[in-house]
Design a protein around this motif. Structure first.
Motif, PDB file in Angstrom:
ATOM      1  N   LEU A 210      45.373 -43.288  32.567  1.00 33.17           N
ATOM      2  CA  LEU A 210      46.576 -42.700  33.169  1.00 33.17           C
ATOM      3  C   LEU A 210      47.823 -43.013  32.342  1.00 33.17           C
ATOM      4  CD1 LEU A 210      46.629 -43.089  37.063  1.00 33.17           C
ATOM      5  CD2 LEU A 210      46.871 -41.015  35.723  1.00 33.17           C
ATOM      6  N   ILE A 211      47.936 -44.240  31.871  1.00 32.40           N
ATOM      7  CA  ILE A 211      49.084 -44.619  31.046  1.00 32.40           C
ATOM      8  C   ILE A 211      49.167 -43.708  29.827  1.00 32.40           C
ATOM      9  CG2 ILE A 211      50.020 -46.415  29.514  1.00 32.40           C
ATOM     10  CD1 ILE A 211      48.868 -48.473  31.576  1.00 32.40           C
ATOM     11  N   PHE A 212      48.030 -43.490  29.184  1.00 33.76           N
ATOM     12  CA  PHE A 212      47.981 -42.632  27.997  1.00 33.76           C
ATOM     13  C   PHE A 212      48.384 -41.205  28.355  1.00 33.76           C
ATOM     14  CE2 PHE A 212      45.745 -39.868  25.001  1.00 33.76           C
ATOM     15  CZ  PHE A 212      46.200 -40.382  23.796  1.00 33.76           C
ATOM     16  N   LYS A 213      47.847 -40.671  29.453  1.00 29.51           N
ATOM     17  CA  LYS A 213      48.160 -39.297  29.867  1.00 29.51           C
ATOM     18  C   LYS A 213      49.627 -39.153  30.240  1.00 29.51           C
ATOM     19  CE  LYS A 213      44.203 -37.196  29.546  1.00 29.51           C
ATOM     20  NZ  LYS A 213      43.989 -36.079  28.640  1.00 29.51           N
ATOM     21  N   VAL A 214      50.171 -40.111  30.978  1.00 26.48           N
ATOM     22  CA  VAL A 214      51.584 -40.060  31.363  1.00 26.48           C
ATOM     23  C   VAL A 214      52.455 -40.066  30.107  1.00 26.48           C
ATOM     24  CG1 VAL A 214      53.447 -41.419  32.431  1.00 26.48           C
ATOM     25  CG2 VAL A 214      51.318 -41.015  33.688  1.00 26.48           C
ATOM     26  N   GLY A 215      52.101 -40.896  29.126  1.00 28.92           N
ATOM     27  CA  GLY A 215      52.862 -40.981  27.877  1.00 28.92           C
ATOM     28  C   GLY A 215      52.962 -39.667  27.132  1.00 28.92           C
ATOM     29  N   LYS A 216      51.999 -38.784  27.334  1.00 27.28           N
ATOM     30  CA  LYS A 216      52.034 -37.469  26.681  1.00 27.28           C
ATOM     31  C   LYS A 216      53.147 -36.584  27.234  1.00 27.28           C
ATOM     32  CE  LYS A 216      47.249 -37.007  25.255  1.00 27.28           C
ATOM     33  NZ  LYS A 216      46.076 -36.128  25.270  1.00 27.28           N
ATOM     34  N   PHE A 217      53.617 -36.863  28.436  1.00 26.16           N
ATOM     35  CA  PHE A 217      54.617 -36.026  29.088  1.00 26.16           C
ATOM     36  C   PHE A 217      56.005 -36.659  29.103  1.00 26.16           C
ATOM     37  CE2 PHE A 217      50.579 -34.489  30.574  1.00 26.16           C
ATOM     38  CZ  PHE A 217      50.750 -33.112  30.547  1.00 26.16           C
ATOM     39  N   VAL A 218      56.199 -37.683  28.286  1.00 24.15           N
ATOM     40  CA  VAL A 218      57.492 -38.361  28.200  1.00 24.15           C
ATOM     41  C   VAL A 218      58.071 -38.118  26.811  1.00 24.15           C
ATOM     42  CG1 VAL A 218      58.632 -40.622  28.238  1.00 24.15           C
ATOM     43  CG2 VAL A 218      56.800 -40.112  29.860  1.00 24.15           C
ATOM     44  N   ARG A 219      59.386 -37.888  26.776  1.00 26.51           N
ATOM     45  CA  ARG A 219      60.079 -37.717  25.499  1.00 26.51           C
ATOM     46  C   ARG A 219      61.060 -38.869  25.330  1.00 26.51           C
ATOM     47  NH1 ARG A 219      56.348 -35.606  24.386  1.00 26.51           N
ATOM     48  NH2 ARG A 219      55.855 -33.420  24.666  1.00 26.51           N
ATOM     49  N   TRP A 220      60.895 -39.576  24.229  1.00 26.92           N
ATOM     50  CA  TRP A 220      61.792 -40.678  23.886  1.00 26.92           C
ATOM     51  C   TRP A 220      62.989 -40.105  23.132  1.00 26.92           C
ATOM     52  CZ3 TRP A 220      56.795 -41.495  24.958  1.00 26.92           C
ATOM     53  CH2 TRP A 220      56.441 -42.672  25.621  1.00 26.92           C
ATOM     54  N   PRO A 221      64.124 -40.790  23.167  1.00 27.30           N
ATOM     55  CA  PRO A 221      65.297 -40.290  22.434  1.00 27.30           C
ATOM     56  C   PRO A 221      65.061 -40.334  20.928  1.00 27.30           C
ATOM     57  CG  PRO A 221      65.737 -42.462  23.383  1.00 27.30           C
ATOM     58  CD  PRO A 221      64.396 -42.038  23.881  1.00 27.30           C
ATOM     59  N   VAL A 222      65.803 -39.488  20.228  1.00 27.72           N
ATOM     60  CA  VAL A 222      65.724 -39.464  18.772  1.00 27.72           C
ATOM     61  C   VAL A 222      66.045 -40.871  18.278  1.00 27.72           C
ATOM     62  CG1 VAL A 222      66.750 -38.511  16.671  1.00 27.72           C
ATOM     63  CG2 VAL A 222      66.396 -37.043  18.670  1.00 27.72           C
ATOM     64  N   GLY A 223      65.241 -41.359  17.382  1.00 21.82           N
ATOM     65  CA  GLY A 223      65.469 -42.679  16.814  1.00 21.82           C
ATOM     66  C   GLY A 223      64.732 -43.810  17.512  1.00 21.82           C
ATOM     67  N   ALA A 224      64.058 -43.516  18.626  1.00 21.22           N
ATOM     68  CA  ALA A 224      63.349 -44.573  19.355  1.00 21.22           C
ATOM     69  C   ALA A 224      62.220 -45.182  18.532  1.00 21.22           C
ATOM     70  CB  ALA A 224      62.791 -44.039  20.671  1.00 21.22           C
ATOM     71  N   PHE A 225      61.682 -44.422  17.589  1.00 17.15           N
ATOM     72  CA  PHE A 225      60.564 -44.912  16.786  1.00 17.15           C
ATOM     73  C   PHE A 225      60.985 -45.189  15.340  1.00 17.15           C
ATOM     74  CE2 PHE A 225      58.638 -42.332  20.165  1.00 17.15           C
ATOM     75  CZ  PHE A 225      57.826 -43.288  20.748  1.00 17.15           C
ATOM     76  N   THR A 226      62.269 -45.087  15.043  1.00 17.19           N
ATOM     77  CA  THR A 226      62.760 -45.237  13.672  1.00 17.19           C
ATOM     78  C   THR A 226      62.342 -46.545  13.031  1.00 17.19           C
ATOM     79  OG1 THR A 226      64.661 -43.875  14.236  1.00 17.19           O
ATOM     80  CG2 THR A 226      64.806 -45.148  12.214  1.00 17.19           C
ATOM     81  N   SER A 227      62.492 -47.647  13.744  1.00 17.32           N
ATOM     82  CA  SER A 227      62.186 -48.946  13.148  1.00 17.32           C
ATOM     83  C   SER A 227      60.767 -49.434  13.464  1.00 17.32           C
ATOM     84  CB  SER A 227      63.194 -49.995  13.642  1.00 17.32           C
ATOM     85  OG  SER A 227      63.067 -50.155  15.038  1.00 17.32           O
TER      86      SER A 227
END
Length: 192
Positions: free
Chosen positions: A42-59
């Protein structure tokens, strides 16, 4: 866009929603699946429908950190997500057994029931960080968490607090919101 690609994209989105619906609503088929194995999926499936802000994965170097805070009831089921791709990032699992450890560098945090007494302080520490918070603590979403797993009549459903996700800069997809119970944030300090 070419008509064939448009049809494929629509079918892919529908298939994603259909698989989420089956995962969430197919309780009889899932009766034999251990509870925390199901919750990891469920955690994995829920994560597919969430959008993080631009730059959340930059570092993060192409890594999505999925952290478990408190007692780990998942065992190997959460480890099976390590190395899979979510939101274009490779999942790395981290366990934060010490409540003093910062979860601000995590992208998804599952907060175990063992942290019930420290929940308010923990959620306040990351309230404005782009961290998706998930838990199976009763009333989690109304206490400022984003996605709460609730069990009723031996079936798992989920509750979503969109106010909490907006504070963190996360957008939860409409398809997921249609399947969840919306919950208002009842914390005294929740509203800016």
């Amino acid at each position: 866009m070419y008509p064939a690609f448009s049809a494929l994209a629509t079918a892919s989105k529908s298939l994603g929603l259909a698989s989420l619906c089956l995962l969430l609503l197919g309780h009889t088929a899932l009766a034999a699946v251990p509870e925390y194995e199901f919750k990891a999926a469920l955690i994995f499936k829920v994560g597919k429908f969430v959008r993080w802000p631009v730059g959340a994965f930059t570092s993060s170097g192409g890594t999505l950190r999925l952290c478990v805070v408190g007692k780990d009831d998942f065992g190997e089921s959460i480890d099976s997500l390590a190395g899979q791709r979510l939101q274009g990032q490779v999942i790395a699992i981290a366990r934060l057994s010490d409540p003093e450890q910062s979860a601000a560098d995590c992208h998804i945090v599952f907060i175990s029931a063992s942290e019930r007494g420290r929940l308010a302080a923990f959620l306040n520490s990351i309230a404005r960080s782009p961290v998706l918070t998930i838990s199976d603590i009763e009333g989690f979403a109304s206490q400022g968490g984003m996605v709460g797993f609730a069990t009723a009549a031996s079936k798992i459903h989920f509750e979503i607090n969109t106010e909490a996700s907006k504070r963190a800069g996360l957008a939860i997809g409409a398809q997921l919101l249609q399947l969840a119970t919306p919950i208002a944030d009842h914390r005294m300090d929740a509203h800016p």
